[in-house]
Enzyme design. Structure first.
Site, PDB file in Angstrom:
ATOM      1  N   HIS A  18      -8.386  -4.930  -0.168  1.00 12.65           N
ATOM      2  CA  HIS A  18      -7.065  -4.337   0.016  1.00 12.65           C
ATOM      3  C   HIS A  18      -6.367  -4.871   1.265  1.00 12.65           C
ATOM      4  O   HIS A  18      -5.154  -5.101   1.257  1.00 12.65           O
ATOM      5  CB  HIS A  18      -7.195  -2.814   0.091  1.00 12.65           C
ATOM      6  CG  HIS A  18      -5.887  -2.101   0.202  1.00 12.65           C
ATOM      7  ND1 HIS A  18      -4.897  -2.195  -0.758  1.00 12.65           N
ATOM      8  CD2 HIS A  18      -5.392  -1.281   1.172  1.00 12.65           C
ATOM      9  CE1 HIS A  18      -3.854  -1.468  -0.399  1.00 12.65           C
ATOM     10  NE2 HIS A  18      -4.123  -0.912   0.776  1.00 12.65           N
TER      11      HIS A  18
ATOM     12  N   ASP B  32      -9.202  -6.293  -4.466  1.00 14.30           N
ATOM     13  CA  ASP B  32      -8.794  -4.967  -3.980  1.00 14.30           C
ATOM     14  C   ASP B  32      -9.520  -3.864  -4.743  1.00 14.30           C
ATOM     15  O   ASP B  32      -9.335  -3.700  -5.951  1.00 14.30           O
ATOM     16  CB  ASP B  32      -7.277  -4.820  -4.137  1.00 14.30           C
ATOM     17  CG  ASP B  32      -6.699  -3.624  -3.396  1.00 14.30           C
ATOM     18  OD1 ASP B  32      -7.456  -2.693  -3.070  1.00 14.30           O
ATOM     19  OD2 ASP B  32      -5.476  -3.627  -3.159  1.00 14.30           O
TER      20      ASP B  32
ATOM     21  N   SER C 189       0.846  -1.191   0.000  1.00  9.68           N
ATOM     22  CA  SER C 189       0.000   0.000   0.000  1.00  9.68           C
ATOM     23  C   SER C 189       0.889   1.252   0.000  1.00  9.68           C
ATOM     24  O   SER C 189       1.749   1.404  -0.855  1.00  9.68           O
ATOM     25  CB  SER C 189      -0.942  -0.031   1.212  1.00  9.68           C
ATOM     26  OG  SER C 189      -1.933   0.950   1.125  1.00  9.68           O
TER      27      SER C 189
END
Length: 336
Positions: free
Chosen positions: A316, A287, A134
């Site tokens: 995610h 995601d 991320s």
């Protein structure tokens, strides 16, 4: 326990503003070998800290996916975060007062610059594995572009080359929630707490997805109120507000929006072409925040990039939850 690296010189940011001094909180696990060839550097995501053994349990530790008996693991808290590095809660040495909303805006490149300074202070010339998911993946990518000869292997999870309009819109919506809390503008440490709780609840919808809630927040057939999903949203918001700070969250989300490896480098394709590391890109099929197509782009334009896709209901957050699947893929591509 985390340690503090103090950089006494002025720290110039990408936008030209300057922090009079910089502190970076970091932690290490394992021992650095004589050749200094066993370094694994972990870059953390938005609200995490510098102790990956806490938030990536099962992946990092003795006899885990990344064995601390074999490797020297470094993780640094990013600028703007409230876990020890210079942030809006810090005292501005020039005024003697808390920065608050006078803290300067900073970018992912500024974060990476601070990591490079820390690595130099630790006399680390080469990194065997650089790992980030991320927002952590954004940092790792920038670092691998800026210092291509320093990074031997790169593992990027659920991230992108340029933060999307979708991601920026989600972050702006969260900031709007924080700003709607009138206490956010006050100097108190916990100001903006309710706004932060709402922002976290909004963010969670992008971290998970329809199927996540359908499987994990199911109510009894005849429930008419006090739904599990409602309680869950409030719980997650309150959980974050007890450990994090609204101003730090606001600034970190702005830094996330700044992410664009192609800025002043021609474009993203040209920037990614600078990466020399053997690169594993891991995507999560479900995601919503960082769709698979964004990781496919990375694997296509990083010269030694390879793509793996994880099947997960967790969206995610799968990059944090699906530890066994990640571990398996890492060992498939690298000898750890």
């Amino acid at each position: 326990m985390p340690e503090i690296f103090k950089y006494q010189d002025p720290f110039q940011l990408e936008n030209g503003e300057v922090l009079p001094e910089l502190e970076v909180s970091y932690s290490t696990l394992g021992k650095l070998n004589k050749e200094k060839s066993n370094v694994i550097w972990v870059c953390h995501a938005l609200t995490a800290n510098a102790q990956p053994e806490d938030w990536w349990r099962g992946l990092i530790g003795n006899e885990k996916g990344i064995d601390t008996e074999k490797y020297f693991i470094v993780c640094a808290n990013i600028i703007g975060s409230c876990y020890g590095s210079t942030n809006p809660k810090s005292i501005n040495p020039e005024t003697g007062e808390v920065y608050g909303l006078n803290f300067p805006l900073f970018s992912i490149r500024d974060v990476t610059k601070s990591l490079e300074l820390l690595s130099e202070a630790l006399e680390i010339e080469h990194i065997q594995f650089l790992i980030g998911g991320s927002m952590g993946g954004m940092q790792a990518m920038e670092w691998a572009i800026e210092k291509p000869d320093k990074i031997k292997n790169l593992i990027l999870l659920a991230t992108n080359a340029k933060h999307s309009s979708w991601g920026i819109a989600l972050n702006e919506t969260q900031r709007m929630a924080i700003e709607a809390d009138s206490t956010f503008y006050k100097k108190e440490t916990n100001s903006g707490k309710k706004g932060l709780e709402a922002a976290r609840a909004i963010a969670l919808l992008s971290y998970r997805n329809y199927n996540t809630y359908r499987h994990t927040q199911v109510d009894q057939e005849h429930t008419a109120d006090h739904f599990r999903a409602s309680t869950y949203q409030k719980y997650q918001g309150e959980k974050l507000s007890k450990r994090f700070n609204a101003k730090c969250y606001w600034y970190l989300s702005k830094a996330m929006d700044s992410h664009n490896v192609g800025r002043n480098r021609g474009d993203c394709k040209k920037a990614l072409a600078k990466i020399k590391a053997e690169t594993l890109v891991i995507a999560v099929q479900s995601d919503l925040l960082f769709p698979v197509e964004e990781q496919r782009f990375l694997a296509q334009y990083i010269p030694k990039g390879k793509l793996e896709i994880i099947d997960s209901i967790y969206g995610h957050d799968g990059f944090l939850i699906e530890v066994e699947k990640i571990k398996s893929l890492v060992h498939k591509h690298f000898k750890l």
